[in-house]
Design a protein around this motif. Structure first.
Motif, PDB file in Angstrom:
ATOM      1  N   GLY A 113       0.362  -8.784   6.810  1.00  0.00           N
ATOM      2  CA  GLY A 113      -0.359  -7.788   6.009  1.00  0.00           C
ATOM      3  C   GLY A 113      -1.115  -6.885   6.967  1.00  0.00           C
ATOM      4  O   GLY A 113      -2.294  -6.601   6.805  1.00  0.00           O
ATOM      5  N   ASP A 160       4.313  -6.217   7.222  1.00  0.00           N
ATOM      6  CA  ASP A 160       3.701  -5.670   6.007  1.00  0.00           C
ATOM      7  C   ASP A 160       4.827  -5.354   5.037  1.00  0.00           C
ATOM      8  O   ASP A 160       5.946  -5.031   5.440  1.00  0.00           O
ATOM      9  CB  ASP A 160       2.893  -4.406   6.310  1.00  0.00           C
ATOM     10  CG  ASP A 160       1.813  -4.163   5.249  1.00  0.00           C
ATOM     11  OD1 ASP A 160       0.627  -4.451   5.520  1.00  0.00           O
ATOM     12  OD2 ASP A 160       2.162  -3.701   4.141  1.00  0.00           O
ATOM     13  N   ILE A 161       4.481  -5.438   3.745  1.00  0.00           N
ATOM     14  CA  ILE A 161       5.496  -5.153   2.730  1.00  0.00           C
ATOM     15  C   ILE A 161       5.597  -3.646   2.485  1.00  0.00           C
ATOM     16  O   ILE A 161       6.569  -3.185   1.873  1.00  0.00           O
ATOM     17  CB  ILE A 161       5.168  -5.936   1.429  1.00  0.00           C
ATOM     18  CG1 ILE A 161       6.417  -6.085   0.555  1.00  0.00           C
ATOM     19  CG2 ILE A 161       4.022  -5.293   0.668  1.00  0.00           C
ATOM     20  CD1 ILE A 161       6.277  -7.086  -0.567  1.00  0.00           C
ATOM     21  N   VAL A 184      -6.214 -10.282   7.642  1.00  0.00           N
ATOM     22  CA  VAL A 184      -7.457  -9.534   7.370  1.00  0.00           C
ATOM     23  C   VAL A 184      -7.265  -8.719   6.097  1.00  0.00           C
ATOM     24  O   VAL A 184      -6.389  -7.845   6.033  1.00  0.00           O
ATOM     25  CB  VAL A 184      -7.809  -8.609   8.562  1.00  0.00           C
ATOM     26  CG1 VAL A 184      -9.094  -7.840   8.270  1.00  0.00           C
ATOM     27  CG2 VAL A 184      -7.954  -9.426   9.845  1.00  0.00           C
ATOM     28  N   LEU A 185      -8.044  -9.073   5.096  1.00  0.00           N
ATOM     29  CA  LEU A 185      -7.986  -8.383   3.794  1.00  0.00           C
ATOM     30  C   LEU A 185      -6.560  -8.346   3.262  1.00  0.00           C
ATOM     31  O   LEU A 185      -6.120  -7.335   2.701  1.00  0.00           O
ATOM     32  CB  LEU A 185      -8.525  -6.939   3.913  1.00  0.00           C
ATOM     33  CG  LEU A 185      -9.925  -6.754   4.493  1.00  0.00           C
ATOM     34  CD1 LEU A 185     -10.253  -5.265   4.632  1.00  0.00           C
ATOM     35  CD2 LEU A 185     -10.982  -7.432   3.633  1.00  0.00           C
ATOM     36  N   HIS A 211      -3.680  -0.983  13.183  1.00  0.00           N
ATOM     37  CA  HIS A 211      -4.724  -0.698  14.183  1.00  0.00           C
ATOM     38  C   HIS A 211      -5.156  -1.947  14.928  1.00  0.00           C
ATOM     39  O   HIS A 211      -5.355  -1.912  16.141  1.00  0.00           O
ATOM     40  CB  HIS A 211      -5.954  -0.057  13.507  1.00  0.00           C
ATOM     41  CG  HIS A 211      -6.629  -1.003  12.575  1.00  0.00           C
ATOM     42  ND1 HIS A 211      -6.147  -1.267  11.320  1.00  0.00           N
ATOM     43  CD2 HIS A 211      -7.702  -1.801  12.752  1.00  0.00           C
ATOM     44  CE1 HIS A 211      -6.910  -2.179  10.753  1.00  0.00           C
ATOM     45  NE2 HIS A 211      -7.857  -2.523  11.599  1.00  0.00           N
ATOM     46  N   ASP A 227       0.837  -1.200   0.000  1.00  0.00           N
ATOM     47  CA  ASP A 227       0.000   0.000   0.000  1.00  0.00           C
ATOM     48  C   ASP A 227       0.868   1.244   0.000  1.00  0.00           C
ATOM     49  O   ASP A 227       1.825   1.354   0.762  1.00  0.00           O
ATOM     50  CB  ASP A 227      -0.927   0.009   1.225  1.00  0.00           C
ATOM     51  CG  ASP A 227      -2.168  -0.845   0.994  1.00  0.00           C
ATOM     52  OD1 ASP A 227      -2.216  -1.564  -0.023  1.00  0.00           O
ATOM     53  OD2 ASP A 227      -3.076  -0.797   1.840  1.00  0.00           O
ATOM     54  N   ARG A 282      -6.281   4.979   5.401  1.00  0.00           N
ATOM     55  CA  ARG A 282      -6.677   3.861   6.274  1.00  0.00           C
ATOM     56  C   ARG A 282      -6.527   4.247   7.745  1.00  0.00           C
ATOM     57  O   ARG A 282      -7.392   3.979   8.577  1.00  0.00           O
ATOM     58  CB  ARG A 282      -5.775   2.671   5.923  1.00  0.00           C
ATOM     59  CG  ARG A 282      -6.186   1.337   6.446  1.00  0.00           C
ATOM     60  CD  ARG A 282      -5.420   0.246   5.715  1.00  0.00           C
ATOM     61  NE  ARG A 282      -6.088  -0.105   4.485  1.00  0.00           N
ATOM     62  CZ  ARG A 282      -7.081  -0.989   4.410  1.00  0.00           C
ATOM     63  NH1 ARG A 282      -7.486  -1.621   5.477  1.00  0.00           N
ATOM     64  NH2 ARG A 282      -7.662  -1.246   3.269  1.00  0.00           N
ATOM     65  N   ASN A 304       8.197  -9.396   3.116  1.00  0.00           N
ATOM     66  CA  ASN A 304       7.265  -9.929   2.126  1.00  0.00           C
ATOM     67  C   ASN A 304       6.610 -11.180   2.699  1.00  0.00           C
ATOM     68  O   ASN A 304       7.249 -12.228   2.796  1.00  0.00           O
ATOM     69  CB  ASN A 304       8.011 -10.242   0.829  1.00  0.00           C
ATOM     70  CG  ASN A 304       7.060 -10.623  -0.295  1.00  0.00           C
ATOM     71  OD1 ASN A 304       5.891 -10.930  -0.054  1.00  0.00           O
ATOM     72  ND2 ASN A 304       7.556 -10.590  -1.519  1.00  0.00           N
ATOM     73  N   GLY A 305       5.355 -11.055   3.046  1.00  0.00           N
ATOM     74  CA  GLY A 305       4.623 -12.180   3.635  1.00  0.00           C
ATOM     75  C   GLY A 305       4.361 -13.304   2.657  1.00  0.00           C
ATOM     76  O   GLY A 305       3.904 -14.367   3.052  1.00  0.00           O
ATOM     77  N   MET A 306       4.628 -13.068   1.373  1.00  0.00           N
ATOM     78  CA  MET A 306       4.429 -14.128   0.381  1.00  0.00           C
ATOM     79  C   MET A 306       5.725 -14.876   0.094  1.00  0.00           C
ATOM     80  O   MET A 306       5.748 -15.779  -0.745  1.00  0.00           O
ATOM     81  CB  MET A 306       3.862 -13.535  -0.922  1.00  0.00           C
ATOM     82  CG  MET A 306       2.502 -12.884  -0.739  1.00  0.00           C
ATOM     83  SD  MET A 306       1.325 -13.933   0.149  1.00  0.00           S
ATOM     84  CE  MET A 306       0.849 -15.069  -1.152  1.00  0.00           C
TER      85      MET A 306
HETATM   86  C1  LIG Z   1      -6.224  -4.106   2.382  1.00  0.00           C
HETATM   87  S1  LIG Z   1      -4.771  -3.833   3.341  1.00  0.00           S
HETATM   88  C2  LIG Z   1      -5.280  -4.540   4.884  1.00  0.00           C
HETATM   89  C3  LIG Z   1      -4.426  -4.071   6.025  1.00  0.00           C
HETATM   90  C4  LIG Z   1      -4.880  -4.547   7.404  1.00  0.00           C
HETATM   91  N1  LIG Z   1      -4.861  -5.993   7.524  1.00  0.00           N
HETATM   92  C5  LIG Z   1      -6.239  -3.980   7.709  1.00  0.00           C
HETATM   93  O1  LIG Z   1      -7.207  -4.756   7.848  1.00  0.00           O
HETATM   94  O2  LIG Z   1      -6.356  -2.765   7.824  1.00  0.00           O
HETATM   95  C6  LIG Z   1      -3.650  -5.072   2.699  1.00  0.00           C
HETATM   96  C7  LIG Z   1      -2.259  -4.951   3.263  1.00  0.00           C
HETATM   97  O3  LIG Z   1      -1.475  -6.058   2.793  1.00  0.00           O
HETATM   98  C8  LIG Z   1      -0.176  -5.549   2.508  1.00  0.00           C
HETATM   99  N2  LIG Z   1       0.505  -6.494   1.605  1.00  0.00           N
HETATM  100  C9  LIG Z   1       0.261  -6.700   0.285  1.00  0.00           C
HETATM  101  N3  LIG Z   1       1.098  -7.643  -0.206  1.00  0.00           N
HETATM  102  C10 LIG Z   1       1.869  -8.055   0.850  1.00  0.00           C
HETATM  103  C11 LIG Z   1       2.929  -8.998   0.990  1.00  0.00           C
HETATM  104  N4  LIG Z   1       3.353  -9.727  -0.051  1.00  0.00           N
HETATM  105  N5  LIG Z   1       3.504  -9.143   2.198  1.00  0.00           N
HETATM  106  C12 LIG Z   1       3.086  -8.398   3.262  1.00  0.00           C
HETATM  107  N6  LIG Z   1       2.094  -7.485   3.189  1.00  0.00           N
HETATM  108  C13 LIG Z   1       1.484  -7.326   1.999  1.00  0.00           C
HETATM  109  C14 LIG Z   1      -0.413  -4.165   1.933  1.00  0.00           C
HETATM  110  O4  LIG Z   1       0.733  -3.345   1.976  1.00  0.00           O
HETATM  111  C15 LIG Z   1      -1.544  -3.682   2.833  1.00  0.00           C
HETATM  112  O5  LIG Z   1      -1.054  -2.995   3.964  1.00  0.00           O
END
Ligand SMILES: C[S@@+](CC[C@H](N)C(=O)[O-])C[C@H]1O[C@@H](n2cnc3c(N)ncnc32)[C@H](O)[C@@H]1O
Length: 254
Positions: free
Chosen positions: A74, A96-97, A136-137, A79, A33, A41, A118-120
């Motif tokens: 992620g 988080d990335i 979550v999301l 929060h 993000d 957010r 990188n969580g992936m």
């Molecule tokens: C829709 S936001 C949700 C954030 C949080 N979980 C929430 O509910 O507010 C998705 C998050 O996943 C993170 N993200 C995307 N790809 C990722 C990865 N490969 N590894 C870690 N985080 C990742 C994004 O940077 C973003 O902060």
């Protein structure tokens, strides 16, 4: 400074987080993000609009265990994990990335450990060490989650529920979306490593003011996918009552 087994040194940033993201583990210079989304957010959560979601997750029985260990993969601007770390005694790790997301999380919530990673890819958390993994999301990494989670641990995933933001979607001319099917797919995608044990739908109405509407649009994919005209019209509204709905799925290791 901290180091890994391969001899890479990593600085602890002044906000207290550690950036473990090596250049070959990201596809762009600033992955995840972007700062404007992160701050939208942050403002949106600070407004209290999704407070029932945070409260519902914090009420899950697994957070009642003393010394609970929790990874939020992620975690965004932190929060949810931040709130848990204030309410429950335990060990809390947010990954988080997005560097901006982790920066603002670390600046505010001092009882958790925050990592840019990188969580992936390989998740920098020890085998069999977490009681709970939250997703979550956010994207999910089944094989790493299954390595990290204790055998009696729980994976808790949150996905949009039935009619989530339907009023906003209609104004932005989006289809309502089959969220029930999407929740089923999300649970199925956790197989074969995980088995669903519980599913709850949290749904509530929320009246949003103009700032909240703008932040909500900016922090979601709706921002990029909406037509400019429809988006401008929605941003002019003084308020909008929306349905907020999340499906919360608990899974255990198979
Ligand atoms: C829709 S936001 C949700 C954030 C949080 N979980 C929430 O509910 O507010 C998705 C998050 O996943 C993170 N993200 C995307 N790809 C990722 C990865 N490969 N590894 C870690 N985080 C990742 C994004 O940077 C973003 O902060």
């Amino acid at each position: 400074m901290v180091g890994c087994a391969n001899g890479h040194p990593f600085n602890v940033a002044k906000e207290g987080y550690i950036n473990l993201l090596l250049s070959h583990q990201r596809k762009s210079k600033n992955p995840g993000d972007e700062p404007a989304m992160v701050m939208a957010r942050r403002r949106f959560f600070d407004s209290g609009a999704y407070a029932p979601l945070t409260a519902a997750i914090a009420a899950f029985p697994m957070f009642g265990k003393s010394g609970v260990s929790v990874l939020d993969c992620g975690c965004g601007e932190g929060h949810l994990l931040g709130a848990l770390s204030e309410q429950v005694e335990g060990c809390f790790y947010g990954i988080d990335i997005s560097k901006k997301a982790v920066q603002v999380a670390a600046r505010r919530h001092k009882k958790a450990t925050w990592l840019v990673a990188n969580g992936m890819r390989d998740i920098p958390i020890a085998d069999n060490s977490m009681d709970v993994i939250l997703s979550v999301l956010a994207p999910r990494n089944n094989s790493e989650f299954s390595r990290i989670l204790k055998p009696d641990g729980a994976l808790l995933i949150g996905v949009p529920g039935p009619n989530h933001l339907i009023e906003l979607r209609q104004k932005l001319q989006f289809s309502s979306g089959d969220f029930a099917a999407k929740a089923d797919q999300a649970a199925e995608k956790c197989a074969p490593q995980f088995i669903e044990t519980n599913r709850e739908i949290l749904s509530f109405k929320q009246t949003l003011d103009r700032e909240q509407i703008a932040d909500l649009i900016q922090m979601t994919p709706l921002f990029y996918r909406s037509g400019e005209e429809a988006k401008a019209a929605v941003m002019q509204l003084d308020e909008l009552s929306v349905t907020v709905s999340f499906t919360l799925i608990t899974l255990k290791p198979a």
